[in-house]
Design a protein around this motif. Structure first.
Motif, PDB file in Angstrom:
ATOM      1  N   ASP A   1       5.839  -4.497  -0.397  1.00  0.00           N
ATOM      2  CA  ASP A   1       5.320  -4.215   0.814  1.00  0.00           C
ATOM      3  C   ASP A   1       4.458  -3.180   0.710  1.00  0.00           C
ATOM      4  N   TYR A   2       3.272  -3.235   0.824  1.00  0.00           N
ATOM      5  CA  TYR A   2       2.539  -2.062   0.428  1.00  0.00           C
ATOM      6  C   TYR A   2       0.781  -2.979   0.677  1.00  0.00           C
ATOM      7  N   GLU A   3      -0.391  -2.148   0.730  1.00  0.00           N
ATOM      8  CA  GLU A   3      -1.280  -2.591   1.759  1.00  0.00           C
ATOM      9  C   GLU A   3      -2.584  -2.384   0.292  1.00  0.00           C
TER      10      GLU A   3
ATOM     11  N   PRO B   1      -1.313   4.028   4.563  1.00  0.00           N
ATOM     12  CA  PRO B   1      -1.508   2.947   3.881  1.00  0.00           C
ATOM     13  C   PRO B   1      -0.713   3.216   2.560  1.00  0.00           C
TER      14      PRO B   1
ATOM     15  N   THR C   1       1.170   2.426  -0.608  1.00  0.00           N
ATOM     16  CA  THR C   1      -0.146   2.503  -1.630  1.00  0.00           C
ATOM     17  C   THR C   1       0.596   2.003  -2.623  1.00  0.00           C
TER      18      THR C   1
ATOM     19  N   GLN D   1      -0.149 -10.140  -1.791  1.00  0.00           N
ATOM     20  CA  GLN D   1       0.338  -8.858  -1.222  1.00  0.00           C
ATOM     21  C   GLN D   1      -0.967  -7.821  -0.368  1.00  0.00           C
ATOM     22  N   ALA D   2      -1.479  -7.442  -1.418  1.00  0.00           N
ATOM     23  CA  ALA D   2      -2.364  -6.544  -0.710  1.00  0.00           C
ATOM     24  C   ALA D   2      -3.538  -7.000  -0.216  1.00  0.00           C
ATOM     25  N   LYS D   3      -3.246  -5.651   1.016  1.00  0.00           N
ATOM     26  CA  LYS D   3      -4.608  -6.197   1.097  1.00  0.00           C
ATOM     27  C   LYS D   3      -6.391  -5.612   0.349  1.00  0.00           C
TER      28      LYS D   3
END
Ligand code: SF4
Ligand code: SF4
Ligand code: SF4
Lengths: 260, 426
Positions: free
Chosen positions: A61-63, A15, A17, A86-88
């Protein structure tokens, strides 16, 4: 440690981060860098794409987003909302992010203008009431502590990556303290918030012969009236108890029911 | 003749520094129109937060001004309080506090040198990238940092936001056997520091000088870290209590941090200021490393601050060995004195990694804080950083450097100061 995970023969990406900080001392992020012995393994577990304190390149671009610090200015609200979009998974890192932290002690003054003047005189300065992240966005996970405990961060990150659920201890610090065989500080005439504070730090302060200041916020079923009684029975000044309860912001709502 | 250069550089939230700051450079036809260092960090109002709080809250709260120098803030806070109450720490407490302070200096300097500075010289984006290309160096950095942090845990109970340090002394004393082990590990770290000196000695630091005034504590027999007289390289000497005469804070429009000046338009604090002002008080092997790195007092090259940090690493490791010998040479005494608050005020000056730090509190008769002031090293350096950028950028423009080079050197210049921005705004 195995570096590449596969599922049905397909490689799974680690992932992406990112780390962000709002108003904070950056101590919680530093705790992550302070993991010398395991830092290198930890860095293998996730792909860090944004960590301003240590790296120059930045990607949006991050989860997983770790957010440290509390919200104290309008631009921080905007930034937080962007991160959330943006973040999951959004993780509140440390007590500033979870409860407002020491910063929220500013809120006990009704008059924000006085606060500004006390520090900056007549120079104009922008600030607002200190708020935790959850007042503005949904927080998926909270990591308590001022500072966070690195072992706990590591465990939580591992569980996040593996998709396991994360559970905080429901019981208070006293349980860990007793298990460690410490002399109870009340018996030495010193105040301690161990009976009402959420465990997970392994009784960090009492292990060092300092009463707990409640940095991890209330345990499930924390009973402040009972705490008050223990304090009274040991002749601890009320002020000492209130100073600790209000220190990190975790007990703000629970304290409303207490009489000062 | 080269073409006069034009460039417009805006760096928002400079990376690999602690906190939020921006650099803005505008050059038109070879003339620097604008070159500024702006601190945009959000203020947290610690001085107001302290008002009304009981004395025992001060070190707990003030440590949280900064994660990296929390030990220094805690010790400055304790010193200000003890002085206000007329308390004098025991020799044992003084030694333990200095040992703890040394651990912070070592961990902070190593973090800065290897993780924040080395990538610039090795052409990497971050230390994370260096893990693959310079494994040995990064492992060495991790070893040194771990040693310092373990020492912090042993003496302070926790490496950041220490637990055992309280007004009056310590809640608990370190295990003597573990102290002996720490001594061995410190001794074994000396070769790692020599290798660090070899590595940094191989870097060519930018050739830039600007005369300025250096402010620090003044040596009184030993290289100073906690309390004592204040001095500047322009010959100003003041008592600790007169710190305001050294800092002269003022506000500027483009910054949320305050600025300082003394005899000139700006001043500098930090490792270079300390080494410049107190060179002869350094441990002989620290002076030797300084010689090897070409650092001779008085140096006006701000990039030399990195070398000064390395020199201090050697000093604090050597001095920690001596301190542990002294501590182990006598039996433990009472760890903590009783605190009896009285009305009054006190100042605590402590040299933290980034320079001299002051805490000042006023108390009422019940030991409650009625007024507080904290002056942070980076706010004292802000003016100097600003004027350095201006001077350096003009030189670079005259030499016809490219946009990219100017940008990189400006970033490196600010990083050399190891600014601690969230701390400077607090
Ligand atoms: S929770 Fe504590 S350690 Fe973490 S950022 Fe806030 S003040 Fe610093
Ligand atoms: S010292 Fe504190 S945490 Fe430990 S048992 Fe006593 S009250 Fe509980
Ligand atoms: S003992 Fe209390 S104050 Fe100390 S770390 Fe644990 S929860 Fe925080």
């Amino acid at each position: 440690m195995q570096k590449i995970r596969t599922y049905l023969g397909i490689e799974i990406k680690y992932p992406k981060t990112a780390f962000f900080e709002l108003s904070s001392c950056e101590g919680c992020q530093l705790q992550i860098l302070n993991k010398e012995a395991t830092l290198l393994n930890f860095l293998d577990l996730v792909e860090i794409v944004n960590f301003r304190e240590v790296m120059s390149n930045r990607s949006n671009d991050y989860e997983i987003a770790f957010v440290e610090g509390s919200v104290t200015r309008a631009d921080e609200v905007t930034q937080l909302l962007e991160i959330r979009q943006q973040a999951k998974t959004l993780v509140a890192l440390g007590s500033c992010a979870c409860f407002g932290g020491v910063n929220q002690l500013k809120n006990r003054f009704q008059n924000l203008e006085w606060v500004k003047k006390e520090v900056y005189g007549n120079h104009p300065i922008e600030t607002q009431e200190v708020r935790p992240l959850s007042d503005f966005v949904t927080v998926d996970f909270s990591i308590y502590g001022c500072p966070v405990k690195k072992e706990e961060v590591e465990e939580i990150v591992t569980n996040l990556v593996l998709g396991k659920s994360i559970e905080h201890p429901r019981y208070p610090v006293c349980m860990e303290c007793t298990a460690n065989g410490n002399i109870c500080l009340f018996n030495l005439g010193e105040p301690c918030l161990g009976p009402v504070t959420r465990a997970g730090c392994d009784a960090w302060c009492p292990n060092n012969r300092m009463g707990c200041w409640g940095c991890r916020g209330p345990a499930d079923d924390a009973n402040l009236r009972q705490l008050q009684k223990i304090m009274d029975d040991h002749n601890i000044p009320r002020q000492a108890m209130f100073d600790r309860l209000e220190c990190f912001g975790g007990f703000t709502s629970a304290m409303k029911e207490m009489d000062r | 003749m080269r073409n006069a250069i034009n460039c417009d550089i805006k760096i928002k939230h400079l990376t690999r520094v602690e906190g939020h700051g921006n650099i803005r450079i505008l050059i038109k036809d070879g003339q620097v129109k604008k070159a500024s260092w702006d601190v945009v960090e959000t203020p947290r109002f610690f001085e107001a937060i302290l008002v009304g709080k009981q004395w025992e809250n001060a070190p707990v709260l003030c440590g949280r001004i900064c994660g990296i120098c929390s030990i220094g803030h805690t010790l400055a806070s304790i010193r200000a309080t003890e002085k206000a109450f007329g308390m004098v720490p025991s020799m044992q407490t003084e030694r333990l506090r200095l040992l703890l302070k040394h651990m912070e200096t070592l961990q902070s300097h190593i973090l800065h040198l290897y993780f924040l500075i080395a990538p610039d010289f090795l052409g990497a984006d971050s230390a994370i990238e260096l893990i693959k290309t310079h494994t040995e160096e990064i492992q060495r950095a991790a070893r040194l940092k771990l040693l310092a942090n373990d020492g912090g845990d042993l003496v302070g109970g926790r490496r950041l936001h220490p637990i055992r340090t309280v007004v009056g002394g310590f809640t608990m004393l370190p295990d003597r056997r573990k102290l002996a082990t720490l001594r061995q590990r410190l001794y074994a770290a000396l070769p790692d520091l020599n290798k660090t000196a070899d590595l940094f000695g191989s870097f060519t630091i930018p050739d830039f000088f600007r005369e300025t005034e250096f402010v620090s504590l003044q040596a009184n027999g030993s290289y100073p870290f906690i309390g004592g007289q204040l001095m500047s390289s322009d010959g100003v000497v003041k008592e600790e209590e007169d710190y305001l005469a050294m800092t002269n804070e003022y506000m500027v429009d483009h910054s949320t941090s305050k600025w300082s000046k003394l005899s000139r338009k700006s001043m500098a604090v930090g490792a270079l200021a300390r080494v410049n002002n107190n060179f002869t008080a350094l441990h002989p092997s620290a002076r030797e490393i300084a010689g090897q790195l070409g650092l001779q007092p008085i140096s006006y090259n701000p990039f030399m601050n990195n070398f000064a940090q390395l020199v201090e690493c050697v000093h604090v490791v050597q001095d920690s060995i001596l301190l542990i010998d002294e501590l182990l040479g006598s039996d433990w005494q009472e760890s903590r004195q009783q605190v009896i608050p009285i009305a009054g005020h006190g100042t605590g000056a402590v040299e933290v990694p980034r320079g001299i730090l002051y805490h000042w509190y006023q108390f009422d008769g019940d030991g409650r804080i009625t007024k507080a002031d904290c002056v942070i090293p980076t706010s004292q350096n802000n003016g100097n950083i600003h004027h350095d950028i201006k001077a350096m950028v003009q030189e670079l423009a005259d030499q016809g450097k490219t946009d990219h080079e100017i940008r990189l050197l400006a970033e490196m210049l600010v990083r050399a100061y190891d600014p601690c921005i969230s701390c400077s705004v607090h």
